[in-house]
Design a protein around this motif. Structure first.
Motif, PDB file in Angstrom:
ATOM      1  N   HIS A 186      -8.512  34.773  39.239  1.00  0.00           N
ATOM      2  CA  HIS A 186      -7.185  34.192  39.496  1.00  0.00           C
ATOM      3  C   HIS A 186      -7.387  32.915  40.309  1.00  0.00           C
ATOM      4  O   HIS A 186      -8.045  32.918  41.333  1.00  0.00           O
ATOM      5  CB  HIS A 186      -6.356  35.220  40.275  1.00  0.00           C
ATOM      6  CG  HIS A 186      -4.959  34.781  40.591  1.00  0.00           C
ATOM      7  ND1 HIS A 186      -4.142  35.489  41.451  1.00  0.00           N
ATOM      8  CD2 HIS A 186      -4.216  33.723  40.165  1.00  0.00           C
ATOM      9  CE1 HIS A 186      -2.965  34.880  41.539  1.00  0.00           C
ATOM     10  NE2 HIS A 186      -2.995  33.805  40.768  1.00  0.00           N
ATOM     11  N   LEU A 188      -5.606  32.494  34.940  1.00  0.00           N
ATOM     12  CA  LEU A 188      -6.556  33.596  34.838  1.00  0.00           C
ATOM     13  C   LEU A 188      -7.720  33.136  33.963  1.00  0.00           C
ATOM     14  O   LEU A 188      -7.508  32.681  32.837  1.00  0.00           O
ATOM     15  CB  LEU A 188      -5.895  34.833  34.235  1.00  0.00           C
ATOM     16  CG  LEU A 188      -4.798  35.473  35.094  1.00  0.00           C
ATOM     17  CD1 LEU A 188      -4.059  36.552  34.311  1.00  0.00           C
ATOM     18  CD2 LEU A 188      -5.377  36.052  36.377  1.00  0.00           C
ATOM     19  N   ILE A 245      -6.472  40.367  30.270  1.00  0.00           N
ATOM     20  CA  ILE A 245      -5.582  39.223  30.516  1.00  0.00           C
ATOM     21  C   ILE A 245      -4.403  39.267  29.559  1.00  0.00           C
ATOM     22  O   ILE A 245      -3.245  39.034  29.950  1.00  0.00           O
ATOM     23  CB  ILE A 245      -6.358  37.899  30.381  1.00  0.00           C
ATOM     24  CG1 ILE A 245      -7.340  37.746  31.555  1.00  0.00           C
ATOM     25  CG2 ILE A 245      -5.402  36.705  30.335  1.00  0.00           C
ATOM     26  CD1 ILE A 245      -8.247  36.527  31.453  1.00  0.00           C
TER      27      ILE A 245
END
Length: 425
Positions: A90, A308, A324
């Motif tokens: 992140h 991400l 994800i």
């Protein structure tokens, strides 16, 4: 005998290494997901989604790892170089360029499903595209808006801007001046970190700052369109007296006590600051969200979405991309957006009724989503050094009145191009 013993030992080590790539002793894969969520609602939303994934995927476990925005760049660099990077990372798009070009992040072009690719607009994908590859999925973004004292504006009788009919930069300056007097200011600019705010807001006036030539090299220019926003701030502080000079060195949160205390009519802040205002505003304090001023390019504004990414060294890139995709399904993306008080990038998520309410002015922010663009510095190698060593001190001195516009231009361009040249040899 000794040669055969060494050969057996090497083969044993290789087999052990290969078996570890398949997961633990029980065959399960463990993915490490480093999250930078920090507000409790956001942390809770992320952890709950990890629990839901783990409950539905017995063979691929996700381990939640708490990171920090304050130290993420250096921490990631250390973990990349030490071979200990988390599988799922992140971060923010304006922090990815050096990691992408340095080979630390996986190209997600062939790993992401068509659903996710088509759901996020191309203008958002541009924030994480470096060269021919995609090195992150942009999923949360926030416009910079004006948080205003609603009672103060109502009593003044000034025109209230809307996304359909915003103030111009000239009108904004005039109204800030009109709202000032008796020790009170029309606006407080919290510009402790002035560069991204200045560059991103300058997209509305057609400012770009960084220009890529036919040879691919990037240079800095400071044209007339780039001058509008910084000159407005400078003149509000140093000419009109409509902006407080003391807030120039503050972060956004630092201005809130003065805002609640009736010292400032408006504060330009990120959209997510609404959460702090809801939590901290005194009872009966009436506030509202206004769009940032518009220029020649309307409400266009640069953003650096949260992202991400997948580490290039991860042996589980396919599984990381699948997680994800799960995390960013429309309903889940809405949960993450509500937890962070930000806007999702996904078009389906943006349609959710929860993001179109008048409560806490969600609707005003959502109306700005279509105007958000890639921040000017997204793909510029050397931008962090240019920002820290050249642009930040130059803008700070200009906004305080210590230097004029000509010296600001000279430092941004001449000193800036010297910095960028080192990254483009």
């Amino acid at each position: 005998m000794r040669t055969r013993w060494i050969l057996a030992l090497v083969m044993g080590l290789l087999l052990t290494a290969c078996s570890s790539d398949d997961g633990g002793s029980d065959g399960r894969i463990t993915l490490r997901f480093q999250s930078l969520a920090w507000q409790q609602e956001s942390v809770d939303a992320n952890k709950e989604l990890v629990r839901e994934w783990n409950a539905a995927h017995r063979d691929v476990k996700v381990e939640y790892v708490q990171g920090s925005w304050d130290s993420v760049h250096d921490q990631l660099l250390t973990s990349f170089e030490g071979g200990e990077a988390p599988d799922i990372i992140h971060d923010a798009s304006d922090d990815l360029a050096d990691f992408a070009y340095g080979g630390y992040l996986a190209d997600l072009s062939e790993l992401l499903p068509a659903r996710l690719k088509s759901d996020i607009p191309q203008r958002s994908w541009e924030t994480t595209t470096f060269g021919d590859g995609i090195y992150g999925v942009p999923f949360l973004q926030e416009p910079r808006v004006l948080i205003a004292n609603a009672d103060w504006l109502k009593e003044s009788g000034v025109r209230i801007p809307t996304p359909d009919n915003p103030w111009t930069w000239e009108e904004f300056r005039s109204i800030a001046k009109e709202l000032s007097g008796d020790g009170r200011y029309g606006v407080a600019w919290p510009l402790k970190e002035p560069v991204s705010a200045t560059l991103n807001l300058s997209l509305s006036t057609g400012g770009q700052m960084f220009h890529r030539g036919a040879d691919g090299r990037v240079t800095v220019r400071f044209d007339a369109a780039d001058e509008v926003v910084p000159r407005t701030v400078h003149d509000e502080v140093n000419t009109d007296g409509s902006a407080s000079s003391t807030t120039l060195g503050m972060g956004g949160s630092d201005t809130l006590p003065g805002f609640f205390g009736g010292k400032y009519a408006m504060v330009p802040l990120g959209f997510s600051y609404r959460q702090q205002i809801v939590q901290q505003a005194p009872k009966g304090f009436d506030w509202q969200v206004l769009p940032a001023p518009a220029g020649a390019d309307g409400l266009a504004q640069g953003v650096s979405p949260q992202t991400l990414s997948v580490a290039e060294d991860s042996p589980y890139k396919k599984q990381a991309a699948e997680f994800i995709d799960f995390l960013l399904r429309p309903k889940n993306m809405v949960r993450l957006a509500l937890g962070d008080w930000m806007l999702p990038t996904g078009t389906e998520a943006l349609k959710d009724a929860a993001l179109h309410t008048t409560k806490d002015d969600w609707a005003t922010g959502t109306a700005l989503a279509a105007h958000l663009r890639s921040a000017p510095a997204q793909s510029v190698r050397g931008y962090p050094e240019w920002k820290d060593k050249v642009a930040t001190p130059a803008f700070q001195e200009y906004y305080s009145g210590a230097i004029g516009l000509d010296e600001l231009r000279e430092r941004l361009v001449e000193d800036g191009n010297l910095v960028l040249a080192r990254y483009q040899r």
